[in-house]
Design an enzyme around this catalytic site. Structure first.
Site, PDB file in Angstrom:
ATOM      1  N   ASN A 122      -0.329   3.999   1.246  1.00 30.72           N
ATOM      2  CA  ASN A 122      -0.889   4.802   2.338  1.00 30.72           C
ATOM      3  C   ASN A 122      -0.134   4.474   3.641  1.00 30.72           C
ATOM      4  OD1 ASN A 122      -2.522   5.552   4.565  1.00 30.72           O
ATOM      5  ND2 ASN A 122      -4.314   5.666   3.224  1.00 30.72           N
ATOM      6  N   LYS A 145      -2.123   3.201   6.587  1.00 29.05           N
ATOM      7  CA  LYS A 145      -2.523   1.795   6.439  1.00 29.05           C
ATOM      8  C   LYS A 145      -1.354   0.882   6.770  1.00 29.05           C
ATOM      9  CE  LYS A 145      -5.744   1.684   2.524  1.00 29.05           C
ATOM     10  NZ  LYS A 145      -5.832   0.923   1.265  1.00 29.05           N
ATOM     11  N   ASP A 153      -7.903  -2.939   0.231  1.00 29.62           N
ATOM     12  CA  ASP A 153      -8.769  -1.935  -0.388  1.00 29.62           C
ATOM     13  C   ASP A 153      -9.897  -1.679   0.580  1.00 29.62           C
ATOM     14  OD1 ASP A 153      -8.961  -0.346  -2.940  1.00 29.62           O
ATOM     15  OD2 ASP A 153     -11.030  -1.042  -2.716  1.00 29.62           O
ATOM     16  N   THR A 197       0.849  -1.181   0.000  1.00 28.99           N
ATOM     17  CA  THR A 197       0.000   0.000   0.000  1.00 28.99           C
ATOM     18  C   THR A 197       0.884   1.229   0.000  1.00 28.99           C
ATOM     19  OG1 THR A 197      -1.616   1.317   1.247  1.00 28.99           O
ATOM     20  CG2 THR A 197      -0.257  -0.196   2.529  1.00 28.99           C
ATOM     21  N   TYR A 220     -11.247   9.371   6.965  1.00 28.46           N
ATOM     22  CA  TYR A 220     -12.561   9.762   7.486  1.00 28.46           C
ATOM     23  C   TYR A 220     -12.759   9.414   8.957  1.00 28.46           C
ATOM     24  CZ  TYR A 220     -13.333  10.051   2.464  1.00 28.46           C
ATOM     25  OH  TYR A 220     -13.214  10.380   1.133  1.00 28.46           O
TER      26      TYR A 220
HETATM   27  P1  ITT Z   1      -3.434   2.088  -1.446  1.00 27.40           P
HETATM   28  O1  ITT Z   1      -4.392   1.905  -2.601  1.00 27.40           O
HETATM   29  O2  ITT Z   1      -2.039   2.339  -1.891  1.00 27.40           O
HETATM   30  O3  ITT Z   1      -3.541   0.969  -0.452  1.00 27.40           O
HETATM   31  P2  ITT Z   1      -5.258   4.229  -0.675  1.00 27.40           P
HETATM   32  O4  ITT Z   1      -5.289   5.189   0.461  1.00 27.40           O
HETATM   33  O5  ITT Z   1      -5.463   4.797  -2.076  1.00 27.40           O
HETATM   34  O6  ITT Z   1      -3.871   3.409  -0.618  1.00 27.40           O
HETATM   35  P3  ITT Z   1      -7.760   2.811  -0.942  1.00 27.40           P
HETATM   36  O7  ITT Z   1      -7.844   2.969  -2.411  1.00 27.40           O
HETATM   37  O8  ITT Z   1      -8.144   1.485  -0.363  1.00 27.40           O
HETATM   38  O9  ITT Z   1      -6.286   3.100  -0.400  1.00 27.40           O
HETATM   39  O10 ITT Z   1      -8.631   3.952  -0.295  1.00 27.40           O
HETATM   40  C1  ITT Z   1      -9.027   3.838   1.003  1.00 27.40           C
HETATM   41  C2  ITT Z   1      -9.536   5.184   1.467  1.00 27.40           C
HETATM   42  O11 ITT Z   1     -10.686   4.963   2.287  1.00 27.40           O
HETATM   43  C3  ITT Z   1      -8.499   5.836   2.357  1.00 27.40           C
HETATM   44  O12 ITT Z   1      -7.609   6.645   1.639  1.00 27.40           O
HETATM   45  C4  ITT Z   1      -9.389   6.613   3.315  1.00 27.40           C
HETATM   46  O13 ITT Z   1      -9.836   7.787   2.728  1.00 27.40           O
HETATM   47  C5  ITT Z   1     -10.593   5.693   3.475  1.00 27.40           C
HETATM   48  N1  ITT Z   1     -10.359   4.771   4.600  1.00 27.40           N
HETATM   49  C6  ITT Z   1     -10.117   3.440   4.546  1.00 27.40           C
HETATM   50  N2  ITT Z   1      -9.880   2.922   5.756  1.00 27.40           N
HETATM   51  C7  ITT Z   1      -9.968   3.952   6.600  1.00 27.40           C
HETATM   52  C8  ITT Z   1      -9.801   4.088   7.996  1.00 27.40           C
HETATM   53  O14 ITT Z   1      -9.448   3.049   8.763  1.00 27.40           O
HETATM   54  N3  ITT Z   1      -9.948   5.284   8.539  1.00 27.40           N
HETATM   55  C9  ITT Z   1     -10.273   6.342   7.793  1.00 27.40           C
HETATM   56  N4  ITT Z   1     -10.433   6.327   6.475  1.00 27.40           N
HETATM   57  C10 ITT Z   1     -10.279   5.135   5.880  1.00 27.40           C
END
Ligand code: ITT
Length: 194
Positions: free
Chosen positions: A8, A11, A67, A6, A150
């Site tokens: 992020n 994450k 995801d 990831t 969020y």
């Molecule tokens: P990767 O694809 O590289 O893993 P990303 O942040 O783009 O990173 P996602 O496409 O899965 O990942 O998007 C998930 C989004 O949903 C994340 O950026 C947050 O905005 C939200 N999200 C997911 N889990 C969350 C959490 O535990 N707390 C707050 N927001 C969350």
């Protein structure tokens, strides 16, 4: 070795908590991976598998990917799989204010965080994804500075505080905790990590 695939950073920190201690983990940055996986699926499971396969094939490493997103009932599931990309050029504060504005006159504030945790082994060609959620509601205002995304507008069922106001509790009840716990439980039966 296991790649946590990831981009992020929040994450990565959360997922590291859920990986069994004996498994050595590496990140995309550790391996110098610059390419970006496609995320054009219609479901969390589909996207999690796409990410795991993409990064697993590039690195030839056993890979886990996540995801996830926020699903709001009164907005027909929005932002859902688009949680990261909706209003992409805006801050999370602006995105949350936009959501609060859309829910202003709505009685139903039910929402859930969803996470699909995927595993891919490029050698054995094993693919697995587990999806879990945590149910709750959207708060009336942005509360707390903990967590990411969020978290400051999500109150899990049984609590008065948002994820953003929590310190450790989030990691014992979150969608990510549940999904990765399920994933590692399933993997435990079929894989010997070293
Ligand atoms: P990767 O694809 O590289 O893993 P990303 O942040 O783009 O990173 P996602 O496409 O899965 O990942 O998007 C998930 C989004 O949903 C994340 O950026 C947050 O905005 C939200 N999200 C997911 N889990 C969350 C959490 O535990 N707390 C707050 N927001 C969350």
């Amino acid at each position: 070795m296991l790649l946590i695939a990831t981009r992020n950073k929040h994450k990565i920190e959360e997922i590291k908590r859920f990986v069994p201690r004996e498994i050595e983990v590496v990140s995309l940055d550790d391996l110098g991976v610059k390419l970006q996986a496609p995320e054009d699926g219609n479901s969390f499971v589909e996207n999690s598998i796409k990410k795991a396969i993409f990064y697993g094939n590039i690195t030839k490493q056993r890979t886990i990917a996540d995801d996830s997103g926020l699903v709001i009932d009164a907005l027909d599931g929005f932002p859902g799989v688009h949680s990261a990309r909706f209003m992409e050029d805006y801050s999370y504060e602006q995105k949350m204010l936009f959501i609060l504005e859309m829910l202003k006159n709505k009685q139903n504030r039910a929402a859930r965080f969803v996470c699909a945790a995927a595993y891919y082994d490029p050698i054995e060609k094993i693919v697995l994804s587990c999806e879990r959620d945590v149910k709750g509601k959207i708060s009336d205002s942005i509360r707390g500075t903990g967590g990411f995304g969020y978290d400051p507008i999500f109150i899990p069922d049984g609590y008065e505080t948002t994820f953003g106001e929590m310190i450790e509790e989030k990691h014992k009840l979150s969608h990510r905790y549940k999904a990765f716990s399920d994933l590692f439980e399933k993997l435990d039966d079929i894989i010997f990590f070293k």
